[in-house]
Design a protein around this motif. Structure first.
Motif, mmCIF file in Angstrom:
data_model
loop_
_atom_site.group_PDB
_atom_site.id
_atom_site.type_symbol
_atom_site.label_atom_id
_atom_site.label_comp_id
_atom_site.label_asym_id
_atom_site.label_seq_id
_atom_site.Cartn_x
_atom_site.Cartn_y
_atom_site.Cartn_z
ATOM 1 N N LEU A 138 1.150 -1.568 0.505
ATOM 2 C CA LEU A 138 0.359 0.066 0.247
ATOM 3 C C LEU A 138 0.615 0.796 -0.444
ATOM 4 C CD1 LEU A 138 -2.659 -1.395 2.219
ATOM 5 C CD2 LEU A 138 -2.907 -0.728 0.395
ATOM 6 N N PHE A 141 2.016 2.100 -3.585
ATOM 7 C CA PHE A 141 0.696 2.351 -4.147
ATOM 8 C C PHE A 141 0.474 3.037 -4.050
ATOM 9 C CE2 PHE A 141 -3.596 2.122 -5.418
ATOM 10 C CZ PHE A 141 -3.279 1.593 -6.540
ATOM 11 N N ALA A 142 0.792 4.386 -2.918
ATOM 12 C CA ALA A 142 0.909 5.821 -2.801
ATOM 13 C C ALA A 142 2.130 5.913 -3.241
ATOM 14 C CB ALA A 142 0.489 5.696 -1.019
ATOM 15 N N PHE A 146 4.610 9.946 -10.725
ATOM 16 C CA PHE A 146 5.739 11.558 -10.402
ATOM 17 C C PHE A 146 6.793 11.785 -9.336
ATOM 18 C CE2 PHE A 146 2.724 14.307 -8.137
ATOM 19 C CZ PHE A 146 2.158 14.112 -7.985
ATOM 20 N N VAL A 147 6.578 11.166 -8.603
ATOM 21 C CA VAL A 147 7.018 10.814 -7.231
ATOM 22 C C VAL A 147 9.104 10.021 -7.705
ATOM 23 C CG1 VAL A 147 6.947 10.629 -4.412
ATOM 24 C CG2 VAL A 147 5.813 11.445 -5.370
ATOM 25 N N LEU A 196 -1.193 -3.567 -7.770
ATOM 26 C CA LEU A 196 -3.156 -3.884 -8.117
ATOM 27 C C LEU A 196 -2.364 -4.950 -8.967
ATOM 28 C CD1 LEU A 196 -3.655 -0.559 -10.322
ATOM 29 C CD2 LEU A 196 -4.364 -1.251 -8.478
ATOM 30 N N GLN A 199 -2.438 -7.322 -5.543
ATOM 31 C CA GLN A 199 -3.960 -7.590 -5.040
ATOM 32 C C GLN A 199 -4.835 -8.454 -5.413
ATOM 33 O OE1 GLN A 199 -4.823 -6.105 -1.952
ATOM 34 N NE2 GLN A 199 -4.186 -3.886 -1.926
ATOM 35 N N PHE A 246 -6.829 -3.902 -17.902
ATOM 36 C CA PHE A 246 -7.529 -2.499 -17.151
ATOM 37 C C PHE A 246 -5.827 -1.408 -17.498
ATOM 38 C CE2 PHE A 246 -7.649 -0.258 -13.295
ATOM 39 C CZ PHE A 246 -8.736 0.686 -13.190
ATOM 40 N N ILE A 257 3.225 10.957 -17.590
ATOM 41 C CA ILE A 257 4.281 11.423 -16.646
ATOM 42 C C ILE A 257 5.532 11.085 -16.474
ATOM 43 C CG2 ILE A 257 4.401 11.066 -14.132
ATOM 44 C CD1 ILE A 257 1.483 11.389 -14.217
ATOM 45 N N VAL B 25 -4.791 0.683 12.665
ATOM 46 C CA VAL B 25 -4.575 1.335 11.441
ATOM 47 C C VAL B 25 -5.627 2.716 10.764
ATOM 48 C CG1 VAL B 25 -4.774 0.296 8.446
ATOM 49 C CG2 VAL B 25 -3.125 -0.936 10.131
ATOM 50 N N ALA B 223 -3.053 15.158 -8.656
ATOM 51 C CA ALA B 223 -1.772 15.616 -8.311
ATOM 52 C C ALA B 223 -1.639 14.940 -9.374
ATOM 53 C CB ALA B 223 -1.305 14.595 -7.197
ATOM 54 N N ALA B 224 -1.206 13.789 -10.026
ATOM 55 C CA ALA B 224 -0.922 13.707 -11.197
ATOM 56 C C ALA B 224 -0.713 14.604 -12.503
ATOM 57 C CB ALA B 224 -0.656 12.842 -12.010
ATOM 58 N N GLY B 240 0.973 18.292 -7.086
ATOM 59 C CA GLY B 240 1.789 17.931 -8.289
ATOM 60 C C GLY B 240 2.358 19.136 -8.982
ATOM 61 N N SER B 261 6.611 16.040 -1.876
ATOM 62 C CA SER B 261 6.124 14.405 -2.007
ATOM 63 C C SER B 261 6.088 13.886 -0.535
ATOM 64 C CB SER B 261 7.270 13.963 -2.703
ATOM 65 O OG SER B 261 7.885 14.128 -4.232
ATOM 66 N N PHE B 264 2.193 14.523 0.566
ATOM 67 C CA PHE B 264 1.412 13.993 -0.780
ATOM 68 C C PHE B 264 1.125 12.501 -0.386
ATOM 69 C CE2 PHE B 264 0.669 11.306 -4.256
ATOM 70 C CZ PHE B 264 -0.752 12.083 -5.381
ATOM 71 N N VAL B 265 2.010 12.054 -0.361
ATOM 72 C CA VAL B 265 2.070 10.379 -0.834
ATOM 73 C C VAL B 265 1.620 9.323 1.549
ATOM 74 C CG1 VAL B 265 3.778 8.676 -0.057
ATOM 75 C CG2 VAL B 265 4.843 9.932 -1.543
ATOM 76 N N VAL B 268 -2.571 10.178 0.836
ATOM 77 C CA VAL B 268 -2.597 9.069 -0.148
ATOM 78 C C VAL B 268 -2.888 7.361 0.145
ATOM 79 C CG1 VAL B 268 -2.093 8.171 -2.544
ATOM 80 C CG2 VAL B 268 -2.053 10.442 -3.200
ATOM 81 N N LEU B 269 -1.355 7.678 1.087
ATOM 82 C CA LEU B 269 -1.254 6.036 1.828
ATOM 83 C C LEU B 269 -2.542 6.075 3.231
ATOM 84 C CD1 LEU B 269 0.328 3.675 2.528
ATOM 85 C CD2 LEU B 269 1.197 5.412 3.902
ATOM 86 N N ASN B 272 -5.989 5.287 1.501
ATOM 87 C CA ASN B 272 -6.207 4.118 1.082
ATOM 88 C C ASN B 272 -5.796 3.162 2.443
ATOM 89 O OD1 ASN B 272 -4.979 3.823 -1.103
ATOM 90 N ND2 ASN B 272 -3.102 4.101 -1.607
ATOM 91 N N LEU B 273 -4.823 3.219 3.001
ATOM 92 C CA LEU B 273 -5.796 2.851 4.603
ATOM 93 C C LEU B 273 -6.700 2.282 4.936
ATOM 94 C CD1 LEU B 273 -2.685 3.359 6.777
ATOM 95 C CD2 LEU B 273 -2.899 1.104 5.178
ATOM 96 N N ASP B 276 -8.808 0.455 2.318
ATOM 97 C CA ASP B 276 -8.517 -1.202 2.645
ATOM 98 C C ASP B 276 -9.122 -1.562 3.820
ATOM 99 O OD1 ASP B 276 -6.766 -2.133 0.355
ATOM 100 O OD2 ASP B 276 -5.905 -2.799 1.929
ATOM 101 N N GLY B 291 -8.338 -2.687 -4.492
ATOM 102 C CA GLY B 291 -7.451 -1.838 -5.296
ATOM 103 C C GLY B 291 -7.474 -0.440 -6.018
ATOM 104 N N ALA B 292 -8.549 -1.109 -6.824
ATOM 105 C CA ALA B 292 -8.812 -0.137 -8.745
ATOM 106 C C ALA B 292 -9.575 1.101 -8.267
ATOM 107 C CB ALA B 292 -9.315 -1.300 -9.337
#
Lengths: 315, 292
Positions: A138, A141-142, A146-147, A196, A199, A246, A257, B25, B223-224, B240, B261, B264-265, B268-269, B272-273, B276, B291-292
């Motif tokens: 995870l 994945f974060a 770009f990072v 991905l 998972q 996908f 990027i 978590v 961000a992208a 970004g 960075s 941002f990370v 996002v983390l 994500n957590l 999940d 995760g999609a």
């Protein structure tokens, strides 16, 4: 089988048709105001503007222009950019190999890393180690491309100077030099995508491993590695393959990027520079090639599925 | 036989043991998100310097007591900019996901409940939308509408619609055969009333999972896009655009890339957590849309 094939093919064509319209009109939206006036420049006479309109077919109704463009695309004629005067096909033909190589290498790394990790995680599912495996994933994945791309670029230029060479060299000129440039960008594309894959592999494997025939195989004393890698993994693959289709879409995003970060002369970077040049003709050509490649990738995955799992055909 | 019973049986039966870890978590994730939310709300009032003010310090100075995160090429305070960037980051995710959630749910319920021609048409549209490469679609939409926080968020939201529509449709169809739906029909309740009062509450949990998962993907996508120059307009800061404008200083002044960075990370983390944990908690099958 034939029915399955034709249905998938028809679906792909429908998507491509819709996309072509979207791309065409988005391209026209790129240039504000009257296209011919913009092209002719501020001091042009009305006659020049008229002439340009006639040349480009801009005096036709918009749907006619779209149909003309579409029939050109179907015949392999992607038009000529009125800004640079270059045929779009020539420009794209130089960009496609770069992007193709990057995405295939990226996909290769994603699968190479993702599937084994997913299988291992599935075998230990439910135990405390499960989170131990999922958490780092995870975290990876974060990290968006770009990072991680920036980090890779920094590390490589500072510490691994012989691993990475910043100027792009075509594969046909020198395979070694080409791989030297592409390895790092490909990792930057592949590594963030790997979670991905893992998972999906994990959850699909968990489901297969709980099937009765796996238990039967175990009671028959078949070696554990055979069960995991030959029986279960094969049955667990279809959803993973669909996911890989996908992922092509994600890779397209990654291309924008990563090509930008590593200054690779690919399609993604090409689209961005066409947008900033407001070159509507080139951007539509590039976008339709990109969309076509993506849809083709998904179609290939769909066509490969029945060979992995024949049950798909019965649905 | 003993080898068989000793095998780790996955999924359902072992779930309770996972709870304590999950609890921790989840707490960490929620704490982090709340922290960013506070930054987003208080942002401009608590930064040590005005985030867009040029020349509040020397140009390109490394982290110091005055400027904890250093300063950029225009002498702007990086800490202030990183703090200020929390607002567009959260807003973009919320805009995008709300848009996708509302439109997707309406499409999904309508398709699942009305069936027939409605279902056929709506499902085809969703399939088409799903089959377009995400970033290409988002960039095309932004090309037409223009860049900026709201437009970029809406473009991302558009990309996310099919995910919500699909799950809403599937969940609606699953509960359509329940008795209470028939009962409501027999009572002469209207279709809108049934959709609102019976279907929506009963398909809420998969939608909540989808929302949590998509918050992180939407934030990443924003961000992208912003990295590519389609986000907030230049003087304003977001992660970004800060990372992309610092690219050229990557080799000489890496802190300019490092701090945005990290900020941002971590965000996002946290998303994500949260996603999940939500999936494990609410999804009885715990395997949809990994995760999609």
């Amino acid at each position: 089988m034939l029915l399955y094939l034709s249905r998938k093919l028809a679906g792909a064509l429908a998507v491509l048709l819709l996309l072509s319209a979207l791309i065409f009109f988005a391209g026209r939206g790129l240039v504000p105001g009257n296209l011919a006036t913009v092209l002719a420049g501020p001091k042009a006479s009305p006659e020049t503007i008229k002439a340009i309109e006639r040349d480009l077919g801009l005096d036709q109704p918009i749907y006619q222009q779209y149909l003309d463009w579409l029939s050109g695309v179907l015949r392999g004629d992607l038009g000529t950019s009125p800004f640079s005067g270059q045929p779009n096909l020539d420009v794209i033909a130089q960009q496609v190999p770069v992007s193709l190589e990057l995405s295939l290498m990226g996909l290769f790394f994603a699968v190479l890393i993702g599937i084994p990790i997913g299988v291992i995680a599935a075998n230990r599912a439910g135990s405390g180690t499960d989170w131990g495996i999922r958490l780092p994933l995870l975290i990876v994945f974060a990290f968006p491309a770009f990072v991680s791309g920036s980090a890779a670029l920094y590390l490589a230029t500072h510490y691994l100077t012989n691993l990475y060479s910043p100027s792009y060299i075509p594969f046909s000129d020198s395979a070694m030099a080409n791989l030297q440039t592409m390895l790092l960008p490909a990792l930057a594309v592949g590594i963030p995508t790997a979670p991905l894959v893992s998972q999906m592999t994990r959850s699909s494997m968990i489901e297969v491993l709980s099937q009765p025939y796996i238990a039967t195989a175990r009671t028959n004393g078949i070696a554990e590695w055979r069960i995991t890698y030959l029986y279960a993994l094969r049955a667990a693959l279809p959803p993973v393959l669909t996911l890989i289709g996908f992922i092509f879409g994600l890779l397209v995003g990654g291309l924008f990027i990563v090509e930008q970060i590593f200054s690779l002369p690919g399609l993604g970077r090409g689209v961005l520079s066409s947008i900033s040049n407001r070159d509507f003709s080139q951007v539509t050509a590039q976008a339709i090639v990109m969309a076509g490649a993506f849809i083709l990738g998904n179609l290939l995955v769909d066509l490969a599925l029945p060979f992995v799992d024949r049950r798909i055909l019965r649905k | 036989m003993s080898t068989v019973t000793r095998r780790r049986r996955p999924s359902r039966d072992v779930r309770p043991r996972r709870r304590p870890v999950q609890g921790v978590v989840a707490k960490i994730a929620i704490f982090l998100i709340l922290f960013y939310a506070v930054l987003a709300v208080l942002g401009p009032h608590i930064t040590p310097f005005p985030p867009d003010q040029v020349g509040v310090g020397p140009r390109l100075s490394p982290p110091s007591a005055d400027h904890w995160f250093g300063t950029d090429a225009l002498g702007r305070d990086q800490l202030s900019r990183v703090v200020a960037a929390a607002q567009p980051a959260l807003l973009s995710a919320v805009y995008a996901v709300t848009f996708a959630l509302v439109i997707g749910t309406v499409i999904g319920i309508a398709a699942g409940f009305l069936g027939g021609l409605w279902d056929g048409t709506l499902s085809r549209v969703v399939d088409l939308l799903f089959a377009i490469p995400e970033y290409l679609l988002a960039i095309l939409v932004i090309t037409v509408m223009g860049s900026g926080l709201v437009n970029a968020s809406l473009a991302i939201g558009l990309v996310c619609i099919p995910r919500f529509a699909r799950i809403a449709r599937a969940s609606t169809i699953a509960i359509m055969e329940r008795n209470y739906i028939d009962a409501a029909r027999l009572c002469g309740r209207g279709r809108i009333w049934i959709m609102r009062r019976h279907i929506l509450p009963n398909i809420a949990s998969p939608l909540v999972i989808m929302t949590a998962i998509n918050l992180s993907t939407a934030e990443g996508a924003y961000a992208a896009l912003s990295f590519l120059g389609f986000g907030v307009r230049p003087p304003a800061a977001d992660y970004g655009s800060m990372i992309s404008s610092s690219q050229q200083y990557l080799l000489t002044d890496p802190w300019l890339v490092v701090f945005p960075s990290i900020a941002f990370v971590v965000l996002v983390l946290a998303f994500n957590l949260l996603g999940d944990v939500m999936r494990d908690r609410l999804d009885p099958r715990s395997r949809t849309s990994a995760g999609a």
